[in-house]
Design an enzyme around this catalytic site. Structure first.
Site, PDB file in Angstrom:
ATOM      1  N   ASP A 184      -6.766  -5.981   3.997  1.00 37.43           N
ATOM      2  CA  ASP A 184      -6.141  -5.183   3.998  1.00 37.43           C
ATOM      3  C   ASP A 184      -6.333  -4.504   5.256  1.00 37.43           C
ATOM      4  O   ASP A 184      -7.253  -4.399   5.916  1.00 37.43           O
ATOM      5  CB  ASP A 184      -6.819  -4.178   3.630  1.00 37.43           C
ATOM      6  CG  ASP A 184      -6.211  -3.019   3.071  1.00 37.43           C
ATOM      7  OD1 ASP A 184      -5.507  -3.136   3.873  1.00 37.43           O
ATOM      8  OD2 ASP A 184      -7.049  -2.140   1.995  1.00 37.43           O
TER       9      ASP A 184
ATOM     10  N   MET B  52     -12.287   4.669  -0.303  1.00 38.93           N
ATOM     11  CA  MET B  52     -12.579   4.660   1.140  1.00 38.93           C
ATOM     12  C   MET B  52     -12.893   5.978   0.905  1.00 38.93           C
ATOM     13  O   MET B  52     -12.840   6.855   1.135  1.00 38.93           O
ATOM     14  CB  MET B  52     -11.675   4.421   2.061  1.00 38.93           C
ATOM     15  CG  MET B  52     -11.470   3.516   2.316  1.00 38.93           C
ATOM     16  SD  MET B  52      -9.859   2.818   3.555  1.00 38.93           S
ATOM     17  CE  MET B  52      -8.833   3.308   2.245  1.00 38.93           C
TER      18      MET B  52
ATOM     19  N   MET C  26     -11.723  -6.551   5.460  1.00 36.73           N
ATOM     20  CA  MET C  26     -10.816  -4.987   5.674  1.00 36.73           C
ATOM     21  C   MET C  26     -10.613  -5.512   7.831  1.00 36.73           C
ATOM     22  O   MET C  26     -11.447  -6.242   7.876  1.00 36.73           O
ATOM     23  CB  MET C  26     -11.602  -3.899   6.376  1.00 36.73           C
ATOM     24  CG  MET C  26     -11.858  -2.784   5.104  1.00 36.73           C
ATOM     25  SD  MET C  26     -10.222  -2.383   4.501  1.00 36.73           S
ATOM     26  CE  MET C  26      -9.209  -2.104   5.670  1.00 36.73           C
TER      27      MET C  26
ATOM     28  N   SER D 137       0.758  -1.187  -0.297  1.00 37.40           N
ATOM     29  CA  SER D 137      -0.058  -0.253  -0.199  1.00 37.40           C
ATOM     30  C   SER D 137       0.640   1.386  -0.193  1.00 37.40           C
ATOM     31  O   SER D 137       2.008   1.512   0.513  1.00 37.40           O
ATOM     32  CB  SER D 137      -0.886  -0.380   1.007  1.00 37.40           C
ATOM     33  OG  SER D 137      -1.577   1.188   1.089  1.00 37.40           O
TER      34      SER D 137
ATOM     35  N   MET E 213      -9.160   8.275   0.864  1.00 36.84           N
ATOM     36  CA  MET E 213     -10.034   8.362   1.629  1.00 36.84           C
ATOM     37  C   MET E 213     -10.503   9.865   1.762  1.00 36.84           C
ATOM     38  O   MET E 213      -9.881  10.682   0.877  1.00 36.84           O
ATOM     39  CB  MET E 213      -8.896   8.289   3.058  1.00 36.84           C
ATOM     40  CG  MET E 213      -8.443   7.087   2.966  1.00 36.84           C
ATOM     41  SD  MET E 213      -6.987   6.835   4.614  1.00 36.84           S
ATOM     42  CE  MET E 213      -6.724   5.010   4.275  1.00 36.84           C
TER      43      MET E 213
ATOM     44  N   HIS F 258      -1.794  -1.166  -4.462  1.00 36.95           N
ATOM     45  CA  HIS F 258      -1.968  -0.738  -3.770  1.00 36.95           C
ATOM     46  C   HIS F 258      -2.290   0.795  -3.409  1.00 36.95           C
ATOM     47  O   HIS F 258      -1.671   1.451  -2.635  1.00 36.95           O
ATOM     48  CB  HIS F 258      -2.681  -1.191  -2.002  1.00 36.95           C
ATOM     49  CG  HIS F 258      -3.713  -1.775  -1.755  1.00 36.95           C
ATOM     50  ND1 HIS F 258      -5.287  -2.485  -2.344  1.00 36.95           N
ATOM     51  CD2 HIS F 258      -4.350  -0.672  -0.580  1.00 36.95           C
ATOM     52  CE1 HIS F 258      -6.047  -2.059  -1.254  1.00 36.95           C
ATOM     53  NE2 HIS F 258      -5.584  -0.839  -0.260  1.00 36.95           N
TER      54      HIS F 258
ATOM     55  N   HIS G  75      -8.661   1.664  -4.155  1.00 27.30           N
ATOM     56  CA  HIS G  75      -9.166   1.182  -2.369  1.00 27.30           C
ATOM     57  C   HIS G  75      -9.733   2.657  -1.742  1.00 27.30           C
ATOM     58  O   HIS G  75      -9.568   2.977  -1.371  1.00 27.30           O
ATOM     59  CB  HIS G  75      -8.717   0.393  -1.387  1.00 27.30           C
ATOM     60  CG  HIS G  75      -9.568   0.221  -0.830  1.00 27.30           C
ATOM     61  ND1 HIS G  75      -9.001  -0.461   0.743  1.00 27.30           N
ATOM     62  CD2 HIS G  75     -10.727   0.054  -0.211  1.00 27.30           C
ATOM     63  CE1 HIS G  75      -9.784  -0.291   1.657  1.00 27.30           C
ATOM     64  NE2 HIS G  75     -10.938   0.273   1.272  1.00 27.30           N
TER      65      HIS G  75
ATOM     66  N   ASP H  12      -4.882   4.202  -1.620  1.00 23.66           N
ATOM     67  CA  ASP H  12      -5.996   4.216  -1.206  1.00 23.66           C
ATOM     68  C   ASP H  12      -6.245   5.319  -0.958  1.00 23.66           C
ATOM     69  O   ASP H  12      -5.993   6.520  -0.771  1.00 23.66           O
ATOM     70  CB  ASP H  12      -5.186   3.692   0.469  1.00 23.66           C
ATOM     71  CG  ASP H  12      -4.966   2.145   0.877  1.00 23.66           C
ATOM     72  OD1 ASP H  12      -6.142   1.461   0.710  1.00 23.66           O
ATOM     73  OD2 ASP H  12      -3.854   1.708   1.166  1.00 23.66           O
TER      74      ASP H  12
HETATM   75  C1  DX5 Z   1      -5.871   0.805   5.352  1.00 21.06           C
HETATM   76  C2  DX5 Z   1      -5.797   0.688   4.342  1.00 21.06           C
HETATM   77  C3  DX5 Z   1      -5.416  -0.044   4.629  1.00 21.06           C
HETATM   78  C4  DX5 Z   1      -3.973   0.313   4.529  1.00 21.06           C
HETATM   79  C5  DX5 Z   1      -2.932  -0.317   5.414  1.00 21.06           C
HETATM   80  O1  DX5 Z   1      -7.272   1.830   5.260  1.00 21.06           O
HETATM   81  O2  DX5 Z   1      -7.338   0.671   3.644  1.00 21.06           O
HETATM   82  O3  DX5 Z   1      -4.546  -0.479   2.821  1.00 21.06           O
HETATM   83  O4  DX5 Z   1      -2.703   0.876   4.260  1.00 21.06           O
HETATM   84  O5  DX5 Z   1      -1.856  -0.140   6.421  1.00 21.06           O
HETATM   85  P1  DX5 Z   1      -1.031  -1.659   7.354  1.00 21.06           P
HETATM   86  O6  DX5 Z   1      -0.336  -2.519   6.635  1.00 21.06           O
HETATM   87  O7  DX5 Z   1      -0.271  -0.272   7.410  1.00 21.06           O
HETATM   88  O8  DX5 Z   1      -2.241  -1.719   8.165  1.00 21.06           O
HETATM   89 ZN    ZN Z   2      -6.578  -0.309   1.450  1.00 22.67          ZN
END
Ligand code: DX5
Ligand code: ZN
Length: 219
Positions: free
Chosen positions: A175, A68, A137, A8, A37, A33, A66, A35
């Site tokens: 994840d 979110m 998750m 990620s 947000m 990956h 991903h 993320d």
């Molecule tokens: C959390 C993200 C994850 C995150 C994982 O909201 O969706 O993808 O980056 O990070 P680690 O591996 O540090 O938990």
């Molecule tokens: Zn993620």
């Protein structure tokens, strides 16, 4: 079979993104990956479309995006145009999930559905055959570096049973809080793809850490 590894980028050095992406290109990572947000669906803001485009310019691995975010339907085309190869939306953010999945596929991307730790895998039964990848998750989404939630193992087994019951080819991605201590058990439970952020990027040698995760084999 070895697991697919999706580091990620959330845990990368954002001031050196090109270098970080090139490091992943030269590693055994299978996906990158990404993320996204929005500060509404999750209590944090990461980055969005221009940064995804910038990553795509350098990436030689498929982008696993991903989302979110609330109302992801509004941005599916933009993320696909930015280079997303897999687009995962949250079950909790999609009142018309079946339609959303068809739209993702019509754009030529693989369709993923992410579910929060409290969401029962049984809710996916009626769309399981339409999902290319379920992102389970294993932390509450919003931040990297959180502690792995142990009930994930049971969810993997129940999801695997559901996938097999329908003869679907859906992959299971885990994840949050993945590391070398829990990775073998996750694979043994039925996980296909492991996302790892802080475990990879905070390690002294991320390439070796990715190799280590990649070399896990089921005995
Ligand atoms: C959390 C993200 C994850 C995150 C994982 O909201 O969706 O993808 O980056 O990070 P680690 O591996 O540090 O938990
Ligand atoms: Zn993620």
């Amino acid at each position: 079979m070895s697991p697919l590894i999706a580091p990620s980028i959330l845990a990368a050095d954002f001031a050196n993104l090109q270098k970080e992406v090139e490091m992943l290109n030269s590693s055994q990572a299978d996906f990158i990956h990404i993320d996204i947000m929005d500060g509404v669906f999750v209590p944090n803001i990461s980055f969005g479309i221009p940064v995804t485009q910038a990553i795509k310019r350098h990436a030689k691995k498929p982008l696993d995006v991903h989302l979110m975010i609330v109302e992801p339907d509004r941005y599916l085309e933009a993320f696909r145009d930015s280079g997303a190869d897999i687009i995962s939306v949250h079950h909790e953010a999609c009142p018309h999930l079946h339609r959303t999945l068809q739209v993702i596929k019509s754009l030529g991307a693989k369709a993923g559905v992410a579910i929060n730790p409290h969401t029962n895998v049984e809710l996916l039964r009626d769309v399981i055959q339409d999902i290319d990848m379920v992102c389970l998750m294993s932390v509450n989404p919003g931040f990297g570096g959180q502690k792995f939630i142990e009930n994930t193992y049971g969810k993997i087994s129940r999801l695997k049973d559901l996938i097999l019951a329908y003869g679907a080819s859906t992959k299971i991605e885990i994840d949050g809080g993945v590391n070398i201590q829990n990775a073998s058990k996750l694979i043994a439970a039925g996980a296909d793809v492991l996302v790892a952020g802080s475990f990879v990027f905070n390690s002294p040698n991320p390439i070796n850490t990715i190799n280590e995760l990649k070399s896990i084999r089921l005995i």
